[in-house]
Write a protein that holds these residues in place. Structure first.
Motif, PDB file in Angstrom:
ATOM      1  N   THR A 215      42.914  30.336  41.801  1.00 26.98           N
ATOM      2  CA  THR A 215      41.529  30.629  42.389  1.00 26.98           C
ATOM      3  C   THR A 215      40.864  31.489  41.436  1.00 26.98           C
ATOM      4  OG1 THR A 215      42.368  29.700  44.519  1.00 26.98           O
ATOM      5  CG2 THR A 215      40.215  30.769  44.512  1.00 26.98           C
ATOM      6  N   ALA A 216      41.312  32.581  41.232  1.00 26.30           N
ATOM      7  CA  ALA A 216      40.807  33.693  40.429  1.00 26.30           C
ATOM      8  C   ALA A 216      40.495  32.984  39.009  1.00 26.30           C
ATOM      9  CB  ALA A 216      41.570  34.886  40.519  1.00 26.30           C
ATOM     10  N   GLY A 217      41.703  32.400  38.697  1.00 23.90           N
ATOM     11  CA  GLY A 217      41.600  31.699  37.091  1.00 23.90           C
ATOM     12  C   GLY A 217      40.457  30.811  36.943  1.00 23.90           C
ATOM     13  N   HIS A 218      40.060  29.997  38.143  1.00 22.71           N
ATOM     14  CA  HIS A 218      38.952  29.104  38.171  1.00 22.71           C
ATOM     15  C   HIS A 218      37.772  29.919  37.932  1.00 22.71           C
ATOM     16  CE1 HIS A 218      40.968  25.243  38.909  1.00 22.71           C
ATOM     17  NE2 HIS A 218      41.744  25.863  40.025  1.00 22.71           N
ATOM     18  N   GLY A 219      37.592  30.966  38.764  1.00 24.68           N
ATOM     19  CA  GLY A 219      36.373  31.765  39.024  1.00 24.68           C
ATOM     20  C   GLY A 219      36.161  32.411  37.252  1.00 24.68           C
ATOM     21  N   ARG A 220      37.158  32.725  36.672  1.00 26.77           N
ATOM     22  CA  ARG A 220      37.011  33.377  35.228  1.00 26.77           C
ATOM     23  C   ARG A 220      36.326  32.382  34.237  1.00 26.77           C
ATOM     24  NH1 ARG A 220      41.580  37.858  34.312  1.00 26.77           N
ATOM     25  NH2 ARG A 220      41.588  38.856  36.611  1.00 26.77           N
ATOM     26  N   MET A 221      36.467  30.974  34.536  1.00 31.88           N
ATOM     27  CA  MET A 221      36.023  30.059  33.717  1.00 31.88           C
ATOM     28  C   MET A 221      34.224  30.205  33.966  1.00 31.88           C
ATOM     29  SD  MET A 221      37.871  28.561  31.871  1.00 31.88           S
ATOM     30  CE  MET A 221      37.205  26.976  31.242  1.00 31.88           C
TER      31      MET A 221
END
Ligand code: DP6
Length: 349
Positions: A215-221
């Motif tokens: 979920t945090a990785g998606h946010g960094r996109m």
């Protein structure tokens, strides 16, 4: 309001119990980046697994207010109960009766914690299926054909990749050139008979919890310099992968599998706050796979989830030779191997 949830406004809750077993899935074309409310920035495509499953029993009892308790492998898990509580609260506009329910969940996974296999797709699709069952119990006259669409829609709101787990075989999620795909829920994809029985042997390089969640990785996109190029690449891979799966072209599927895996991890390496989930043995295993393919011409390909573990994908007809290579040459690079394959999708239990 979505049409899939539009008829449940003035219902009064009654008691009900539902139990489902639902599998994990491995993405061939990755969902990495979101827009709006749990909508994907690009279409994705996955294969549903057989052995890696979650079984969830949910008991719905009328009550003064919403409460959720959850036991994982018999042990109370407040963190997961809170996650489900927040998820159900997010559905209150469409399903107001949820506010008058005591919800008791008992859940267990076939893959133990620490194997690096994410339980969110199997766990949240299993819970979404029990909730969809409850809606069917409250509105039995509803058309059966929308059951899986609704389950997928509800699963997506809990965790994006979970929406693809409600179908056996292969599933697509996200707007694409194909008219039947949509951002709102996943749809099943039929493939060439020669690719209908693929294997996925998971080389668990490390079972440790990762330090940046998906979920945090998606946010960094969101602020990624390459985001738009990545979404364009995923769309291109999606169209090519569907065509290759339908044509039975394993080589073309395999090329996309590896390109998608490395592109996903390249996004992490080049995100505004750089990070990597790859381990030295992940790279060592990739190199051995490439050498094996060069030497034997056998169709063994890898993909990666958001973690260091390799999913080794190969057709059934080469199972013997390839499994021997995996067990002898690759297993020293990992903690364990889980041999899985394409599965038939969730079932009531
Ligand atoms: C790398 O579905 O776990 O596995 O929607 O925030 O719950 P949330 O994310 P999640 O992301 C999965 C990302 C992936 C690729 C994929 O399964 O498509």
């Amino acid at each position: 309001m979505s049409q899939l949830l539009s008829h449940f406004q003035d219902l009064e809750p009654t008691s009900f119990e539902s139990s489902w077993k639902s599998p994990a899935n491995i993405a061939f074309v990755k969902y990495w980046g979101k827009k709006g409310h749990q909508l994907p920035a690009n279409p994705s495509l996955s294969m549903t697994l057989n052995e890696c499953t979650t079984t969830t029993k949910t008991k719905f009892t009328p009550a003064e207010k919403l409460s959720v308790s959850l036991k994982l492998e018999g042990k109370t898990e407040e963190k997961f109960a809170l996650k489900i509580h927040n998820y159900l609260e997010s559905l209150l506009t469409e399903l107001p009766f949820l506010n008058k329910l005591q919800i008791e969940i008992e859940t267990s996974n076939t893959f133990p914690h620490g194997t690096g296999i994410a339980s969110s797709a199997s766990g949240l699709s299993a819970f979404a299926l029990t909730l969809t069952d409850y809606l069917k119990h409250l509105r039995p006259e509803e058309d059966e054909s929308i059951f899986l669409k609704r389950a997928s829609f509800l699963a997506r709101l809990a965790s994006g990749s979970a929406c693809r787990s409600v179908y056996g075989g292969f599933a697509c999620w996200g707007d694409s050139e194909m008219s039947e795909t949509t951002d709102k829920y996943a749809t099943a994809l039929s493939v060439h008979p020669e690719l209908a029985h693929l294997h996925d042997s998971v080389l668990v390089v490390s079972g440790k919890e990762k330090n940046v969640s998906s979920t945090a990785g998606h946010g960094r996109m969101g602020e990624h310099f390459f985001a738009n190029a990545r979404y364009a690449q995923a769309k291109y891979h999606f169209t090519k992968c569907v065509a290759a799966l339908k044509a039975g072209d394993m080589e073309a599927v395999g090329e996309i599998l590896e390109a998608e895996a490395l592109s996903l991890h390249a996004m992490m390496l080049t995100s505004p706050q750089v990070y990597t989930l790859l381990k030295p043995n992940t790279i060592a295993a990739m190199e051995r796979i490439w050498a094996f393919r060069r030497e034997t011409k056998l169709p063994l390909y890898f993909t990666l989830d958001a973690g260091p573990n390799l999913h080794l994908i190969y057709p059934d007809q080469f199972q013997h030779k390839i499994a021997t290579f995996i067990n002898h040459e690759l297993s020293p690079l990992g903690e364990k191997i889980i041999h899985d394959k394409v599965g038939e999708g969730p079932s009531r239990c």
